[in-house]
Design a protein around this motif. Structure first.
Motif, PDB file in Angstrom:
ATOM      1  N   VAL A 200       0.842  -1.185   0.000  1.00 44.09           N
ATOM      2  CA  VAL A 200       0.000   0.000   0.000  1.00 44.09           C
ATOM      3  C   VAL A 200       0.887   1.247   0.000  1.00 44.09           C
ATOM      4  O   VAL A 200       1.782   1.379   0.841  1.00 44.09           O
ATOM      5  N   TYR A 201       0.629   2.152  -0.934  1.00 41.17           N
ATOM      6  CA  TYR A 201       1.338   3.431  -1.003  1.00 41.17           C
ATOM      7  C   TYR A 201       0.360   4.560  -0.698  1.00 41.17           C
ATOM      8  O   TYR A 201      -0.773   4.557  -1.178  1.00 41.17           O
ATOM      9  N   GLY A 202       0.828   5.546   0.060  1.00 46.99           N
ATOM     10  CA  GLY A 202      -0.011   6.680   0.405  1.00 46.99           C
ATOM     11  C   GLY A 202       0.176   7.048   1.856  1.00 46.99           C
ATOM     12  O   GLY A 202       1.100   6.553   2.524  1.00 46.99           O
ATOM     13  N   ALA A 203      -0.695   7.937   2.350  1.00 48.32           N
ATOM     14  CA  ALA A 203      -0.630   8.303   3.758  1.00 48.32           C
ATOM     15  C   ALA A 203      -0.935   7.082   4.621  1.00 48.32           C
ATOM     16  O   ALA A 203      -1.770   6.240   4.265  1.00 48.32           O
ATOM     17  N   ARG A 204      -0.232   6.974   5.728  1.00 46.84           N
ATOM     18  CA  ARG A 204      -0.473   5.828   6.616  1.00 46.84           C
ATOM     19  C   ARG A 204      -1.885   5.888   7.197  1.00 46.84           C
ATOM     20  O   ARG A 204      -2.426   6.973   7.417  1.00 46.84           O
ATOM     21  N   PRO A 205      -2.489   4.719   7.436  1.00 46.75           N
ATOM     22  CA  PRO A 205      -3.830   4.709   8.034  1.00 46.75           C
ATOM     23  C   PRO A 205      -3.843   5.422   9.376  1.00 46.75           C
ATOM     24  O   PRO A 205      -2.833   5.487  10.082  1.00 46.75           O
ATOM     25  N   ALA A 206      -4.987   5.972   9.725  1.00 45.69           N
ATOM     26  CA  ALA A 206      -5.130   6.664  11.004  1.00 45.69           C
ATOM     27  C   ALA A 206      -4.870   5.711  12.161  1.00 45.69           C
ATOM     28  O   ALA A 206      -5.114   4.502  12.070  1.00 45.69           O
ATOM     29  N   GLY A 207      -4.384   6.269  13.259  1.00 46.33           N
ATOM     30  CA  GLY A 207      -4.016   5.449  14.402  1.00 46.33           C
ATOM     31  C   GLY A 207      -5.155   4.623  14.959  1.00 46.33           C
ATOM     32  O   GLY A 207      -4.948   3.512  15.452  1.00 46.33           O
ATOM     33  N   TRP A 208      -6.391   5.140  14.880  1.00 49.07           N
ATOM     34  CA  TRP A 208      -7.529   4.418  15.445  1.00 49.07           C
ATOM     35  C   TRP A 208      -7.803   3.109  14.720  1.00 49.07           C
ATOM     36  O   TRP A 208      -8.496   2.233  15.243  1.00 49.07           O
ATOM     37  N   GLN A 209      -7.246   2.963  13.497  1.00 48.30           N
ATOM     38  CA  GLN A 209      -7.496   1.732  12.744  1.00 48.30           C
ATOM     39  C   GLN A 209      -6.702   0.553  13.311  1.00 48.30           C
ATOM     40  O   GLN A 209      -6.943  -0.596  12.945  1.00 48.30           O
ATOM     41  N   GLY A 210      -5.778   0.887  14.207  1.00 50.67           N
ATOM     42  CA  GLY A 210      -5.093  -0.147  14.984  1.00 50.67           C
ATOM     43  C   GLY A 210      -4.470  -1.253  14.160  1.00 50.67           C
ATOM     44  O   GLY A 210      -3.754  -1.017  13.204  1.00 50.67           O
ATOM     45  N   ASP A 211      -4.772  -2.468  14.545  1.00 54.20           N
ATOM     46  CA  ASP A 211      -4.152  -3.633  13.922  1.00 54.20           C
ATOM     47  C   ASP A 211      -5.070  -4.319  12.909  1.00 54.20           C
ATOM     48  O   ASP A 211      -4.946  -5.527  12.670  1.00 54.20           O
ATOM     49  N   LEU A 212      -5.991  -3.576  12.323  1.00 53.59           N
ATOM     50  CA  LEU A 212      -6.877  -4.169  11.333  1.00 53.59           C
ATOM     51  C   LEU A 212      -6.104  -4.651  10.109  1.00 53.59           C
ATOM     52  O   LEU A 212      -6.550  -5.553   9.396  1.00 53.59           O
ATOM     53  N   LEU A 213      -4.932  -4.047   9.858  1.00 56.71           N
ATOM     54  CA  LEU A 213      -4.083  -4.456   8.745  1.00 56.71           C
ATOM     55  C   LEU A 213      -2.639  -4.348   9.208  1.00 56.71           C
ATOM     56  O   LEU A 213      -2.252  -3.330   9.800  1.00 56.71           O
ATOM     57  N   PRO A 214      -1.814  -5.379   8.983  1.00 56.22           N
ATOM     58  CA  PRO A 214      -0.408  -5.325   9.428  1.00 56.22           C
ATOM     59  C   PRO A 214       0.317  -4.098   8.876  1.00 56.22           C
ATOM     60  O   PRO A 214       0.226  -3.786   7.692  1.00 56.22           O
ATOM     61  N   HIS A 215       1.039  -3.408   9.743  1.00 56.38           N
ATOM     62  CA  HIS A 215       1.719  -2.179   9.347  1.00 56.38           C
ATOM     63  C   HIS A 215       2.773  -2.421   8.272  1.00 56.38           C
ATOM     64  O   HIS A 215       3.062  -1.529   7.467  1.00 56.38           O
ATOM     65  N   GLN A 216       3.358  -3.608   8.239  1.00 56.66           N
ATOM     66  CA  GLN A 216       4.430  -3.877   7.277  1.00 56.66           C
ATOM     67  C   GLN A 216       3.943  -3.913   5.828  1.00 56.66           C
ATOM     68  O   GLN A 216       4.756  -3.883   4.893  1.00 56.66           O
ATOM     69  N   LEU A 217       2.629  -3.979   5.622  1.00 56.60           N
ATOM     70  CA  LEU A 217       2.111  -3.969   4.254  1.00 56.60           C
ATOM     71  C   LEU A 217       2.149  -2.577   3.638  1.00 56.60           C
ATOM     72  O   LEU A 217       2.002  -2.431   2.424  1.00 56.60           O
ATOM     73  N   HIS A 218       2.360  -1.568   4.477  1.00 59.61           N
ATOM     74  CA  HIS A 218       2.365  -0.197   3.991  1.00 59.61           C
ATOM     75  C   HIS A 218       3.794   0.228   3.647  1.00 59.61           C
ATOM     76  O   HIS A 218       4.713   0.054   4.440  1.00 59.61           O
ATOM     77  N   ALA A 219       3.947   0.815   2.453  1.00 61.67           N
ATOM     78  CA  ALA A 219       5.277   1.257   2.020  1.00 61.67           C
ATOM     79  C   ALA A 219       5.778   2.434   2.848  1.00 61.67           C
ATOM     80  O   ALA A 219       6.988   2.689   2.883  1.00 61.67           O
ATOM     81  N   GLY A 220       4.876   3.159   3.476  1.00 60.79           N
ATOM     82  CA  GLY A 220       5.283   4.254   4.343  1.00 60.79           C
ATOM     83  C   GLY A 220       5.355   5.605   3.682  1.00 60.79           C
ATOM     84  O   GLY A 220       5.756   6.585   4.310  1.00 60.79           O
ATOM     85  N   HIS A 221       4.971   5.692   2.411  1.00 60.01           N
ATOM     86  CA  HIS A 221       5.061   6.977   1.708  1.00 60.01           C
ATOM     87  C   HIS A 221       4.146   6.954   0.483  1.00 60.01           C
ATOM     88  O   HIS A 221       3.837   5.892  -0.053  1.00 60.01           O
ATOM     89  N   PRO A 222       3.748   8.128   0.016  1.00 59.78           N
ATOM     90  CA  PRO A 222       2.982   8.205  -1.238  1.00 59.78           C
ATOM     91  C   PRO A 222       3.922   8.194  -2.437  1.00 59.78           C
ATOM     92  O   PRO A 222       5.148   8.290  -2.282  1.00 59.78           O
ATOM     93  N   VAL A 223       3.369   8.076  -3.628  1.00 52.99           N
ATOM     94  CA  VAL A 223       4.152   8.148  -4.861  1.00 52.99           C
ATOM     95  C   VAL A 223       3.460   9.098  -5.837  1.00 52.99           C
ATOM     96  O   VAL A 223       2.228   9.205  -5.845  1.00 52.99           O
ATOM     97  N   PHE A 224       4.271   9.781  -6.655  1.00 49.20           N
ATOM     98  CA  PHE A 224       3.746  10.762  -7.593  1.00 49.20           C
ATOM     99  C   PHE A 224       4.432  10.612  -8.949  1.00 49.20           C
ATOM    100  O   PHE A 224       5.527  10.073  -9.054  1.00 49.20           O
ATOM    101  N   ARG A 225       3.754  11.101  -9.970  1.00 47.75           N
ATOM    102  CA  ARG A 225       4.289  11.237 -11.325  1.00 47.75           C
ATOM    103  C   ARG A 225       4.955   9.936 -11.788  1.00 47.75           C
ATOM    104  O   ARG A 225       4.344   8.878 -11.762  1.00 47.75           O
ATOM    105  N   GLU A 226       6.224  10.027 -12.232  1.00 47.06           N
ATOM    106  CA  GLU A 226       6.876   8.850 -12.803  1.00 47.06           C
ATOM    107  C   GLU A 226       7.050   7.728 -11.779  1.00 47.06           C
ATOM    108  O   GLU A 226       6.982   6.545 -12.131  1.00 47.06           O
ATOM    109  N   ASP A 227       7.276   8.076 -10.514  1.00 43.10           N
ATOM    110  CA  ASP A 227       7.388   7.041  -9.482  1.00 43.10           C
ATOM    111  C   ASP A 227       6.089   6.265  -9.358  1.00 43.10           C
ATOM    112  O   ASP A 227       6.094   5.032  -9.203  1.00 43.10           O
TER     113      ASP A 227
END
Length: 334
Positions: A200-227
């Motif tokens: 998953v690319y983009g803003a990290r899920p809000a803190g209240w979403q807790g452990d509904l999805l493992p944090h390691q699945l998130h890339a930790g940053h958004p992507v734009f244009r050629e990236d």
């Protein structure tokens, strides 16, 4: 201008984030030979998340604040001698639209959001020359019941930014680019539980979403244009689930991802078959079981995924660019 004169200089109102809707409209208009000026946003952009929410509440409760604030946008359009204005923000005050019109500057709204973001619907009482929405059901209702100057206009891709980059399917995972709002979060959770590899690319899920999805699945940053285009192209497939408030239309991500040569898993909506060849150019799904099955098919068959992505990119560049859409708006503004 009013009276049918040629439109050469267009003022643009909207957010100014990288690779955003407004920015791609500006780039495309300039490639079409027009001059553009960014006039600003209807909302303050440097107040931070808390300040932004407070300002939004104030504008909602006190419409006069927006009316006064938006005069700076009118002034910018007049000072720069714009022939017309295109806004992608639906909360431009009716008074600002009227002032533009009084000064011979017609305005159009190209609304990019789902119907849940119509807010107080003040755009419906503003004297726009034309309003464009991406949902044909909404257009039909507004035209039939209110006789407003509304038209259906899907969003688009920018072929200079959204194009195949990298090796198709090199990353063997299903990619999601965008905000993780609750309905998307729950769908991702179902996919994860079904063993589908996700990034998953983009803003990290809000803190209240807790452990509904493992944090390691998130890339930790958004992507734009050629990236972003490279992430789309190199994914085994791209998930494009739609906001529940998207009725009959589709979203911006569909056009950007297909243009980049991704095999896109897109939630079914009535207009999808009019935009792309189902199965050959996109992989539609209607429920979780079908989504899981189609995701596994693309993950297990890189040749199939490449074929779908290649065909999708050809169609998007041939029929769904901003250069294909914008003449419709310009025609209504003259």
């Amino acid at each position: 201008m009013e009276g049918g004169h040629a439109i050469v200089h267009i003022g643009l109102i909207g957010g100014n984030r990288p690779d955003g809707f407004q920015e791609n409209i500006s780039d495309s208009l300039e490639c079409m030979g027009h001059r553009t000026s960014y006039l600003g946003s209807t909302v303050a952009t440097r107040t931070g998340p808390v300040g932004g929410k407070v300002a939004a509440l104030a504008r909602s409760a006190l419409p006069g604040l927006a009316t006064r604030s938006h005069q700076r946008l009118v002034k910018a359009a007049l000072d720069r001698e714009c022939d017309a204005v295109i806004t992608v923000q639906g909360d431009l005050s009716p008074e600002a639209v009227l002032e533009l019109r009084r000064n011979g500057v017609p305005a159009a709204l190209w609304f990019p959001d789902a119907v849940c973001n119509l807010g107080r619907q003040r755009m419906l009482v503003a004297p726009y020359r034309a309003l464009f929405f991406k949902d044909p059901l909404l257009v039909r209702r507004l035209r039939d019941t209110l006789e407003l100057p509304v038209w259906y206009l899907p969003q688009a891709c920018n072929p200079r930014r959204h194009r195949p980059l990298g090796d198709a399917g090199a990353e063997r995972s299903l990619v999601v680019v965008g905000n993780v709002y609750p309905s998307r979060l729950m769908l991702l959770r179902r996919l994860h539980e079904s063993g589908i590899p996700l990034v998953v690319y983009g803003a990290r899920p809000a803190g209240w979403q807790g452990d509904l999805l493992p944090h390691q699945l998130h890339a930790g940053h958004p992507v734009f244009r050629e990236d972003k285009a490279r992430v789309f192209r190199t994914a085994a497939a791209v998930l494009n689930n739609l906001h529940p408030a998207e009725m009959h239309g589709v979203n911006l991500r569909l056009f950007e991802a297909t243009a980049a040569g991704a095999a896109v898993l897109c939630e079914r909506r009535p207009v999808l078959k009019d935009l792309f060849d189902l199965d050959a150019e996109v992989a539609p799904f209607g429920d979780v079981a079908e989504l899981v099955g189609r995701a596994r098919e693309l993950l297990e068959s890189p040749d199939r995924a490449r074929s779908v992505g290649d065909a999708a990119s050809l169609r998007a560049h041939a029929e769904h660019t901003y250069e294909h859409r914008l003449p419709t708006i310009l025609e209504r503004l003259t």
